[in-house]
Write an enzyme that holds these catalytic residues in place. Structure first.
Site, PDB file in Angstrom:
ATOM      1  N   LEU A 146       5.007 -40.121  -6.868  1.00 11.11           N
ATOM      2  CA  LEU A 146       5.587 -39.736  -8.153  1.00 11.11           C
ATOM      3  C   LEU A 146       5.256 -38.281  -8.447  1.00 11.11           C
ATOM      4  CD1 LEU A 146       5.039 -42.829 -10.457  1.00 11.11           C
ATOM      5  CD2 LEU A 146       6.677 -42.459  -8.628  1.00 11.11           C
ATOM      6  N   GLY A 155       3.479 -43.246  -4.641  1.00 10.15           N
ATOM      7  CA  GLY A 155       4.919 -43.498  -4.705  1.00 10.15           C
ATOM      8  C   GLY A 155       5.601 -43.350  -3.346  1.00 10.15           C
ATOM      9  N   ASN A 191      -3.103 -44.757  -3.787  1.00  8.13           N
ATOM     10  CA  ASN A 191      -4.349 -44.060  -4.134  1.00  8.13           C
ATOM     11  C   ASN A 191      -4.486 -43.799  -5.624  1.00  8.13           C
ATOM     12  OD1 ASN A 191      -2.209 -42.230  -4.126  1.00  8.13           O
ATOM     13  ND2 ASN A 191      -3.540 -40.486  -3.722  1.00  8.13           N
ATOM     14  N   GLU A 192      -3.703 -44.526  -6.445  1.00  3.75           N
ATOM     15  CA  GLU A 192      -3.691 -44.248  -7.889  1.00  3.75           C
ATOM     16  C   GLU A 192      -5.083 -44.191  -8.500  1.00  3.75           C
ATOM     17  OE1 GLU A 192      -1.502 -46.034  -6.331  1.00  3.75           O
ATOM     18  OE2 GLU A 192       0.491 -45.753  -7.189  1.00  3.75           O
TER      19      GLU A 192
HETATM   20  C1  LIG Z   1      -2.869 -50.279 -17.615  1.00  2.00           C
HETATM   21  C2  LIG Z   1      -1.401 -49.996 -17.746  1.00  2.00           C
HETATM   22  C3  LIG Z   1      -0.871 -49.418 -16.456  1.00  2.00           C
HETATM   23  C4  LIG Z   1       0.585 -49.091 -16.585  1.00  2.00           C
HETATM   24  C5  LIG Z   1       1.012 -48.245 -15.424  1.00  2.00           C
HETATM   25  C6  LIG Z   1       0.403 -46.931 -15.584  1.00  2.00           C
HETATM   26  C7  LIG Z   1       0.320 -45.954 -14.761  1.00  2.00           C
HETATM   27  C8  LIG Z   1       0.876 -45.891 -13.417  1.00  2.00           C
HETATM   28  C9  LIG Z   1       1.069 -44.465 -13.228  1.00  2.00           C
HETATM   29  C10 LIG Z   1       1.383 -43.804 -12.186  1.00  2.00           C
HETATM   30  C11 LIG Z   1       1.560 -44.228 -10.833  1.00  2.00           C
HETATM   31  C12 LIG Z   1       1.645 -43.178  -9.993  1.00  2.00           C
HETATM   32  C13 LIG Z   1       1.881 -43.287  -8.581  1.00  2.00           C
HETATM   33  C14 LIG Z   1       1.966 -41.912  -7.921  1.00  2.00           C
HETATM   34  O1  LIG Z   1       2.761 -41.759  -7.039  1.00  2.00           O
HETATM   35  S1  LIG Z   1       0.993 -40.629  -8.484  1.00  2.00           S
HETATM   36  C15 LIG Z   1       1.176 -39.334  -7.273  1.00  2.00           C
HETATM   37  C16 LIG Z   1       0.180 -39.556  -6.206  1.00  2.00           C
HETATM   38  N1  LIG Z   1       0.324 -38.551  -5.190  1.00  2.00           N
HETATM   39  C17 LIG Z   1      -0.704 -37.941  -4.640  1.00  2.00           C
HETATM   40  O2  LIG Z   1      -1.844 -38.194  -4.951  1.00  2.00           O
HETATM   41  C18 LIG Z   1      -0.369 -36.891  -3.617  1.00  2.00           C
HETATM   42  C19 LIG Z   1      -0.935 -35.590  -3.992  1.00  2.00           C
HETATM   43  N2  LIG Z   1      -0.595 -34.604  -2.990  1.00  2.00           N
HETATM   44  C20 LIG Z   1      -1.247 -34.455  -1.826  1.00  2.00           C
HETATM   45  O3  LIG Z   1      -2.132 -35.189  -1.472  1.00  2.00           O
HETATM   46  C21 LIG Z   1      -0.811 -33.320  -0.971  1.00  2.00           C
HETATM   47  O4  LIG Z   1      -0.082 -32.433  -1.768  1.00  2.00           O
HETATM   48  C22 LIG Z   1       0.061 -33.735   0.237  1.00  2.00           C
HETATM   49  C23 LIG Z   1      -0.806 -34.479   1.260  1.00  2.00           C
HETATM   50  C24 LIG Z   1       1.241 -34.595  -0.178  1.00  2.00           C
HETATM   51  C25 LIG Z   1       0.618 -32.432   0.899  1.00  2.00           C
HETATM   52  O5  LIG Z   1      -0.452 -31.560   1.215  1.00  2.00           O
HETATM   53  P1  LIG Z   1      -0.135 -30.038   1.573  1.00  2.00           P
HETATM   54  O6  LIG Z   1      -1.448 -29.398   1.881  1.00  2.00           O
HETATM   55  O7  LIG Z   1       0.923 -29.967   2.595  1.00  2.00           O
HETATM   56  O8  LIG Z   1       0.506 -29.441   0.246  1.00  2.00           O
HETATM   57  P2  LIG Z   1      -0.228 -29.041  -1.117  1.00  2.00           P
HETATM   58  O9  LIG Z   1      -0.633 -27.621  -1.077  1.00  2.00           O
HETATM   59  O10 LIG Z   1      -1.281 -30.042  -1.453  1.00  2.00           O
HETATM   60  O11 LIG Z   1       0.950 -29.275  -2.150  1.00  2.00           O
HETATM   61  C26 LIG Z   1       2.011 -28.330  -2.267  1.00  2.00           C
HETATM   62  C27 LIG Z   1       2.357 -28.198  -3.734  1.00  2.00           C
HETATM   63  O12 LIG Z   1       2.902 -29.441  -4.162  1.00  2.00           O
HETATM   64  C28 LIG Z   1       2.185 -29.906  -5.308  1.00  2.00           C
HETATM   65  N3  LIG Z   1       2.156 -31.371  -5.289  1.00  2.00           N
HETATM   66  C29 LIG Z   1       1.604 -32.142  -4.363  1.00  2.00           C
HETATM   67  N4  LIG Z   1       1.786 -33.448  -4.658  1.00  2.00           N
HETATM   68  C30 LIG Z   1       2.488 -33.478  -5.804  1.00  2.00           C
HETATM   69  C31 LIG Z   1       2.982 -34.524  -6.625  1.00  2.00           C
HETATM   70  N5  LIG Z   1       2.815 -35.832  -6.326  1.00  2.00           N
HETATM   71  N6  LIG Z   1       3.654 -34.191  -7.729  1.00  2.00           N
HETATM   72  C32 LIG Z   1       3.857 -32.903  -8.067  1.00  2.00           C
HETATM   73  N7  LIG Z   1       3.399 -31.839  -7.331  1.00  2.00           N
HETATM   74  C33 LIG Z   1       2.729 -32.141  -6.211  1.00  2.00           C
HETATM   75  C34 LIG Z   1       0.800 -29.321  -5.133  1.00  2.00           C
HETATM   76  O13 LIG Z   1       0.135 -29.273  -6.380  1.00  2.00           O
HETATM   77  C35 LIG Z   1       1.112 -27.963  -4.589  1.00  2.00           C
HETATM   78  O14 LIG Z   1       1.468 -27.143  -5.676  1.00  2.00           O
HETATM   79  P3  LIG Z   1       1.012 -25.592  -5.690  1.00  2.00           P
HETATM   80  O15 LIG Z   1      -0.465 -25.549  -5.476  1.00  2.00           O
HETATM   81  O16 LIG Z   1       1.783 -24.968  -4.571  1.00  2.00           O
HETATM   82  O17 LIG Z   1       1.417 -25.144  -7.067  1.00  2.00           O
END
Ligand SMILES: CCCCC/C=C\C/C=C\C=C\CC(=O)SCCNC(=O)CCNC(=O)[C@H](O)C(C)(C)COP(=O)(O)OP(=O)(O)OC[C@H]1O[C@@H](n2cnc3c(N)ncnc32)[C@H](O)[C@@H]1OP(=O)(O)O
Length: 325
Positions: free
Chosen positions: A131, A176, A200-201
C-alpha cells in the site's frame, strides 16, 4: 494490400480505447493505462492469457490511481471471454544508467529513479512495495475512507476472480505486495535472496485487516500465520516456499516461462469445475468482508487517523528515506 490493411488496423488500434492505449504487436495484443500494462498472448479465437505488468515508479506502491487502473484492467480481462488466465508481475527490470534523485526532493516525480534522459524509472527488483504509505499518512479521514474502499475492491476482485490468476514474483513483495500474490491461485517467486515476501504490517505499527489475515491463514495455515503476522516476517524465497507463501521458487530468468507452463496445466482443467471449486473454497472468506465493508472502512479511517499510528507511519517513512544502500 495485406500490409496496408495491417498498417491501417494498427493505426485504428493505436487511436486508443476509452480506457487507455491499445496496440497490435506481432499477433499479441496489449492495452495500457499509465500504471498497468496488459499484454495478451495466444491466437485470436483460441484461449489466451494476459500478463498484467505493474509500472508505478518507483516501487509499484498501491496508490489510489494504481488501484483504480488495476481494477479497470482486470474488469476488462474478466469481460473478455477469450481470456482464461492472468499473470501478475512487475514491469521493473534491471536497467543501467539510473540515477536516484536526492531524497530531499519531495514530489512523487522527484522521488522516482530516472534515467539520464530524465524519464521516470521503476526501481529494479520490486514486485510491489504494498500500500502507498503516502495515501495513509497526513491525509484526512475522507481520503482514508476512499483509499480503503479501493483497497478492499482490489482484494475482492482478485480473490473472487473467475480467471486463473498466477503471480510471477520478480522482486520484493511486502505487505500489500504480498496481498496481490496471495489472492492468486498460484505463486512463483524468483530465487533471489534479496527479494522477500510477507505481511510486515506489525513492523510499521499497524495491523493487517481481518480479511487479509484470513487470506494469509487460508494460504499458510493458522499457526504459521499467527507467528508471521505478529513478527511481521518477510520471508526470503527458500523460506517463503517452506512456509507455503509461494508455491515454487525458480531462477530469476525462468520466472516468466515457468509461470506460462504452469498456467497451461491449470488451463487444461475445465473452467466450470475449477471456478466452482475456487468459489467453494473462497466465498465464505470474501463474504465476511462483503457483509461488513462499511464498518471495515470506518474502522480503518479511524485507526489510521490516530496520532499514535500517524506517528508510527512518520517514523517508518523517515527510516525508509534515510536507510543506507
Ligand atoms: C485494528 C483495526 C485495524 C484495521 C485495519 C488497519 C490498518 C491496516 C493498514 C494498513 C495495511 C497496510 C499494508 C501495507 O501494504 S503498508 C506498506 C508496507 N510496505 C513496506 O513496508 C515496504 C516499504 N518499502 C521498502 O521496504 C523498500 O522501499 C523496498 C524494499 C520496496 C524497495 O527498496 P529500495 O531500496 O529499492 O527503494 P527505497 O529507496 O526504499 O524506496 C524508494 C522510494 O519509494 C518510497 N517507498 C517505498 N515503499 C513505499 C510505499 N509502500 N509507499 C510509498 N512510498 C514508498 C521510499 O520512501 C523511497 O522514497 P524516497 O526516499 O526516494 O523519497
Amino acid at each position: 494490400m495485406a500490409m496496408a490493411l495491417r498498417a491501417a488496423s494498427r493505426v485504428l488500434l493505436r487511436a486508443g480505447s476509452r480506457l487507455g492505449r491499445r496496440e497490435a504487436v506481432d499477433g499479441a495484443r496489449r492495452f495500457a493505462n499509465k500504471r498497468v500494462l496488459v499484454e495478451t498472448e495466444g491466437a485470436a479465437g483460441a484461449t489466451r492469457i494476459a500478463v498484467m505488468k505493474f509500472r508505478n515508479p518507483p516501487v509499484n506502491s498501491l496508490s489510489l490511481d494504481f488501484l483504480t487502473e488495476f481494477v479497470i484492467s482486470l474488469e476488462k480481462l474478466e469481460n473478455d471471454k477469450s481470456i482464461r488466465g492472468v499473470i501478475l508481475t512487475s514491469d521493473s527490470l534491471k536497467r543501467g544508467n539510473q540515477t536516484k534523485v536526492a531524497a530531499t526532493e519531495k514530489t512523487e516525480e522527484k522521488r522516482a529513479t530516472r534515467d539520464h534522459g530524465g524519464r521516470l524509472q521503476e526501481r529494479p527488483g520490486i514486485f510491489s512495495a504494498g500500500l502507498d504509505l503516502l495515501e495513509m499518512y497526513g491525509r484526512n479521514p475522507a481520503h482514508y475512507a476512499e483509499y480503503w474502499k479501493a483497497v478492499q475492491e482490489l482484494w475482492l476482485r482478485l480473490y473472487l476472480s473467475s480467471l486463473t490468476l498466477m503471480s510471477a514474483i520478480n522482486g520484493a513483495s511486502p505487505a500489500g505486495g504480498c496481498l496481490l500474490a496471495i489472492t492468486c491461485d498460484y505463486r512463483i517467486m524468483a530465487d533471489n535472496p534479496k527479494y522477500t515476501i510477507g505481511l510486515n504490517e506489525s513492523l510499521l505499527g499497524i495491523v493487517a485487516p481481518f480479511w487479509l489475515k484470513d487470506n494469509y491463514v487460508n494460504t499458510i495455515g493458522h499457526r504459521a500465520a499467527e507467528r508471521a503476522l505478529q513478527l511481521g516476517t518477510l520471508f526470503p524465497p527458500a523460506e517463503a516456499l517452506k512456509v507455503g507463501v509461494v508455491d515454487e521458487v525458480v531462477p530469476e530468468d525462468q520466472v516468466h516461462s515457468k509461470t506460462l507452463s504452469v498456467m497451461a496445466k491449470w488451463l487444461a482443467i475445465p473452467d466450470h469445475s475449477r471456478q466452482l471449486t475456487k468459489t467453494m473454497m473462497r466465498k465464505a472468506t470474501a463474504d465476511n468482508l462483503i457483509k461488513q465493508r462499511e464498518a471495515d472502512i470506518q474502522n480503518f479511517a479511524s485507526f489510521i487517523s490516530r496520532d499514535s499510528i500517524q506517528k508510527s507511519l512518520h517514523m517508518y517513512l523517515e527510516k525508509l528515506k534515510h536507510k543506507k544502500g
